[in-house]
Design a protein around this motif. Structure first.
Motif, PDB file in Angstrom:
ATOM      1  N   ILE A 129       0.875  -1.231   0.268  1.00 44.58           N
ATOM      2  CA  ILE A 129      -0.365   0.176   0.315  1.00 44.58           C
ATOM      3  C   ILE A 129       1.382   1.374   0.050  1.00 44.58           C
ATOM      4  CG2 ILE A 129      -1.830   1.921   1.583  1.00 44.58           C
ATOM      5  CD1 ILE A 129      -3.204  -1.497   2.355  1.00 44.58           C
ATOM      6  N   GLY A 130       0.497   2.045  -1.005  1.00 43.93           N
ATOM      7  CA  GLY A 130       1.310   3.648  -0.943  1.00 43.93           C
ATOM      8  C   GLY A 130       2.410   3.387  -2.377  1.00 43.93           C
ATOM      9  N   ARG A 131       2.260   2.311  -3.030  1.00 45.35           N
ATOM     10  CA  ARG A 131       3.712   1.933  -3.428  1.00 45.35           C
ATOM     11  C   ARG A 131       2.552   1.860  -4.644  1.00 45.35           C
ATOM     12  NH1 ARG A 131       7.721  -2.079  -1.348  1.00 45.35           N
ATOM     13  NH2 ARG A 131       9.212  -1.189  -3.899  1.00 45.35           N
ATOM     14  N   ASN A 132       3.878   2.320  -6.381  1.00 43.22           N
ATOM     15  CA  ASN A 132       2.743   2.474  -7.227  1.00 43.22           C
ATOM     16  C   ASN A 132       2.828   1.154  -7.701  1.00 43.22           C
ATOM     17  OD1 ASN A 132       2.901   5.197  -8.076  1.00 43.22           O
ATOM     18  ND2 ASN A 132       4.662   5.465  -7.992  1.00 43.22           N
ATOM     19  N   VAL A 133       1.923   1.070  -8.831  1.00 43.63           N
ATOM     20  CA  VAL A 133       1.551  -0.160  -9.247  1.00 43.63           C
ATOM     21  C   VAL A 133       0.628  -0.252 -11.154  1.00 43.63           C
ATOM     22  CG1 VAL A 133       0.652  -1.607  -6.381  1.00 43.63           C
ATOM     23  CG2 VAL A 133      -1.138  -0.732  -8.145  1.00 43.63           C
ATOM     24  N   GLU A 134       1.238  -1.624 -11.723  1.00 44.60           N
ATOM     25  CA  GLU A 134      -0.079  -1.624 -12.892  1.00 44.60           C
ATOM     26  C   GLU A 134      -0.777  -2.717 -12.472  1.00 44.60           C
ATOM     27  OE1 GLU A 134       1.703  -3.746 -16.613  1.00 44.60           O
ATOM     28  OE2 GLU A 134       3.217  -2.156 -16.379  1.00 44.60           O
ATOM     29  N   ILE A 135      -2.229  -2.792 -12.959  1.00 43.30           N
ATOM     30  CA  ILE A 135      -2.739  -3.190 -13.141  1.00 43.30           C
ATOM     31  C   ILE A 135      -3.297  -3.344 -14.691  1.00 43.30           C
ATOM     32  CG2 ILE A 135      -5.409  -3.915 -12.499  1.00 43.30           C
ATOM     33  CD1 ILE A 135      -4.822  -1.992  -9.683  1.00 43.30           C
ATOM     34  N   SER A 136      -3.574  -4.465 -14.909  1.00 46.17           N
ATOM     35  CA  SER A 136      -3.855  -5.264 -16.052  1.00 46.17           C
ATOM     36  C   SER A 136      -4.940  -5.622 -16.134  1.00 46.17           C
ATOM     37  CB  SER A 136      -2.783  -6.544 -16.991  1.00 46.17           C
ATOM     38  OG  SER A 136      -1.656  -5.466 -16.815  1.00 46.17           O
ATOM     39  N   LEU A 137      -6.357  -5.746 -16.669  1.00 48.69           N
ATOM     40  CA  LEU A 137      -7.134  -6.366 -16.912  1.00 48.69           C
ATOM     41  C   LEU A 137      -7.755  -7.149 -18.296  1.00 48.69           C
ATOM     42  CD1 LEU A 137      -9.042  -3.009 -16.066  1.00 48.69           C
ATOM     43  CD2 LEU A 137      -8.440  -4.280 -15.080  1.00 48.69           C
ATOM     44  N   TYR A 138      -8.336  -8.160 -17.579  1.00 47.51           N
ATOM     45  CA  TYR A 138      -8.613  -9.258 -18.958  1.00 47.51           C
ATOM     46  C   TYR A 138      -9.933  -8.608 -19.765  1.00 47.51           C
ATOM     47  CZ  TYR A 138      -7.333 -13.096 -15.284  1.00 47.51           C
ATOM     48  OH  TYR A 138      -6.727 -13.520 -14.515  1.00 47.51           O
ATOM     49  N   LYS A 139     -10.125  -7.697 -20.116  1.00 46.69           N
ATOM     50  CA  LYS A 139     -11.141  -7.032 -20.981  1.00 46.69           C
ATOM     51  C   LYS A 139     -11.310  -5.199 -20.824  1.00 46.69           C
ATOM     52  CE  LYS A 139     -15.177  -7.669 -18.819  1.00 46.69           C
ATOM     53  NZ  LYS A 139     -16.697  -8.612 -19.113  1.00 46.69           N
ATOM     54  N   ARG A 177     -11.691  -7.149  -8.386  1.00 46.93           N
ATOM     55  CA  ARG A 177     -10.878  -8.000  -8.663  1.00 46.93           C
ATOM     56  C   ARG A 177     -11.085  -9.044  -9.338  1.00 46.93           C
ATOM     57  NH1 ARG A 177      -8.045  -8.580  -2.248  1.00 46.93           N
ATOM     58  NH2 ARG A 177      -6.102  -9.424  -3.065  1.00 46.93           N
ATOM     59  N   GLU A 178     -12.267  -9.357  -9.809  1.00 49.05           N
ATOM     60  CA  GLU A 178     -12.469 -10.288 -10.982  1.00 49.05           C
ATOM     61  C   GLU A 178     -11.702  -9.956 -12.633  1.00 49.05           C
ATOM     62  OE1 GLU A 178     -16.325 -11.759 -10.839  1.00 49.05           O
ATOM     63  OE2 GLU A 178     -16.050 -12.262  -8.793  1.00 49.05           O
ATOM     64  N   ALA A 179     -11.643  -8.774 -12.729  1.00 51.65           N
ATOM     65  CA  ALA A 179     -11.406  -8.006 -13.845  1.00 51.65           C
ATOM     66  C   ALA A 179     -10.075  -8.223 -13.892  1.00 51.65           C
ATOM     67  CB  ALA A 179     -11.950  -6.976 -13.546  1.00 51.65           C
ATOM     68  N   ILE A 180      -9.573  -8.317 -13.336  1.00 48.91           N
ATOM     69  CA  ILE A 180      -7.814  -7.913 -13.403  1.00 48.91           C
ATOM     70  C   ILE A 180      -7.161  -9.511 -13.557  1.00 48.91           C
ATOM     71  CG2 ILE A 180      -5.411  -7.787 -11.632  1.00 48.91           C
ATOM     72  CD1 ILE A 180      -7.640  -5.790  -9.774  1.00 48.91           C
ATOM     73  N   SER A 181      -6.273  -9.081 -14.318  1.00 51.39           N
ATOM     74  CA  SER A 181      -5.652 -10.303 -14.787  1.00 51.39           C
ATOM     75  C   SER A 181      -4.294 -10.349 -14.143  1.00 51.39           C
ATOM     76  CB  SER A 181      -5.127 -10.394 -15.761  1.00 51.39           C
ATOM     77  OG  SER A 181      -4.558 -10.007 -16.680  1.00 51.39           O
ATOM     78  N   ASN A 182      -3.465  -9.225 -13.623  1.00 49.67           N
ATOM     79  CA  ASN A 182      -2.465  -9.450 -13.366  1.00 49.67           C
ATOM     80  C   ASN A 182      -2.157  -7.121 -12.612  1.00 49.67           C
ATOM     81  OD1 ASN A 182       0.107  -9.320 -12.306  1.00 49.67           O
ATOM     82  ND2 ASN A 182       1.159  -9.123 -14.986  1.00 49.67           N
ATOM     83  N   ILE A 183      -1.660  -7.745 -11.303  1.00 46.95           N
ATOM     84  CA  ILE A 183      -1.105  -6.655 -10.624  1.00 46.95           C
ATOM     85  C   ILE A 183       0.152  -7.394 -10.158  1.00 46.95           C
ATOM     86  CG2 ILE A 183      -2.432  -7.357  -8.386  1.00 46.95           C
ATOM     87  CD1 ILE A 183      -2.755  -4.133  -7.777  1.00 46.95           C
ATOM     88  N   LYS A 184       1.143  -6.063 -10.286  1.00 48.90           N
ATOM     89  CA  LYS A 184       2.200  -5.843  -9.866  1.00 48.90           C
ATOM     90  C   LYS A 184       2.640  -4.015  -9.634  1.00 48.90           C
ATOM     91  CE  LYS A 184       4.043  -6.114 -15.275  1.00 48.90           C
ATOM     92  NZ  LYS A 184       5.175  -6.300 -15.605  1.00 48.90           N
ATOM     93  N   LEU A 185       4.097  -4.342  -8.939  1.00 51.03           N
ATOM     94  CA  LEU A 185       4.690  -2.937  -9.040  1.00 51.03           C
ATOM     95  C   LEU A 185       5.123  -2.779 -10.140  1.00 51.03           C
ATOM     96  CD1 LEU A 185       6.882  -4.054  -5.468  1.00 51.03           C
ATOM     97  CD2 LEU A 185       4.416  -2.283  -5.985  1.00 51.03           C
ATOM     98  N   THR A 186       5.507  -1.068 -10.357  1.00 51.45           N
ATOM     99  CA  THR A 186       5.826  -0.472 -11.500  1.00 51.45           C
ATOM    100  C   THR A 186       6.831  -0.274 -11.314  1.00 51.45           C
ATOM    101  OG1 THR A 186       5.175   1.782 -10.262  1.00 51.45           O
ATOM    102  CG2 THR A 186       4.026   0.689 -12.571  1.00 51.45           C
ATOM    103  N   VAL A 187       8.432  -0.515 -12.184  1.00 46.66           N
ATOM    104  CA  VAL A 187       9.616  -0.197 -11.444  1.00 46.66           C
ATOM    105  C   VAL A 187       9.955   1.042 -12.043  1.00 46.66           C
ATOM    106  CG1 VAL A 187      12.088  -1.495 -11.432  1.00 46.66           C
ATOM    107  CG2 VAL A 187      10.044  -2.864 -12.017  1.00 46.66           C
ATOM    108  N   GLU A 188      10.717   2.469 -11.089  1.00 44.38           N
ATOM    109  CA  GLU A 188      11.466   3.333 -11.993  1.00 44.38           C
ATOM    110  C   GLU A 188      12.592   3.340 -11.529  1.00 44.38           C
ATOM    111  OE1 GLU A 188       8.934   6.310  -9.554  1.00 44.38           O
ATOM    112  OE2 GLU A 188       7.004   4.777  -9.519  1.00 44.38           O
ATOM    113  N   PHE A 189      13.287   3.652 -12.815  1.00 43.71           N
ATOM    114  CA  PHE A 189      14.842   4.436 -12.205  1.00 43.71           C
ATOM    115  C   PHE A 189      14.608   5.659 -12.793  1.00 43.71           C
ATOM    116  CE2 PHE A 189      14.040   0.134 -14.726  1.00 43.71           C
ATOM    117  CZ  PHE A 189      14.457  -0.803 -13.589  1.00 43.71           C
TER     118      PHE A 189
END
Length: 154
Positions: free
Chosen positions: A98-108, A142-154
């Motif tokens: 919580i509080g971190r940047n994420v990327e959420i990919s959806l099924y549709k 949550r049912e719509a989410i295929s993947n959730i991960k932290l975004t990597v920032e450089f």
């Protein structure tokens, strides 16, 4: 024993040991690759994982695995960090980030998009809440989410 039952048994016996050592069991898999079986533990802690951490956990759980002997065939034991771009799979993963940047990919598509980026604000059993760059709070089922991960920032 099925692969699913092996993972369940190994998790029940090894996760408390890993937590006593000060780590989180982020993921566990038992897979066959190129004709070889691998039992893989992915561990984490807030400040990151070192090779020494992996070795320490490997030694302790190896003894436990010898004791409970859940796998009949030969296998390779691997302990590693899950990496920066690993999926967040459990509520424990979400809580820790919580509080971190994420990327959420959806099924549709939702609103014409299949990817959303933002700060993870919270979660419930049914939804994930992020704050997008424009400041808008978005609840995604949550049912719509295929993947959730932290975004990597450089």
């Amino acid at each position: 024993m099925s692969r699913k039952n092996i993972i369940k048994t190994v998790r029940e016996h090894c996760e408390p040991i890993i937590e006593e050592l000060g780590y989180d069991l982020v993921d566990l898999e038992y897979v066959k690759e190129n004709g070889r079986n691998f039992l893989r533990f992915y561990i984490g802690k807030p400040e990151g994982i070192s090779i020494d951490d992996c070795q320490k956990v490997s030694e302790v759980i190896s003894d436990k695995l010898d004791e409970i002997d859940p796998i009949e065939s030969s296998y390779y034991l691997e302990v590693s960090s899950p990496g920066l771009d690993r999926p967040l799979k459990t509520d424990k993963d979400l809580k820790r980030n919580i509080g971190r940047n994420v990327e959420i990919s959806l099924y549709k598509n939702i609103d014409g998009r299949k990817k959303f980026y933002g700060i993870l604000l919270g979660y419930t059993e049914t939804h994930i809440t992020i704050e997008e760059e424009n400041g808008i709070e978005r609840n995604i089922e949550r049912e719509a989410i295929s993947n959730i991960k932290l975004t990597v920032e450089f």
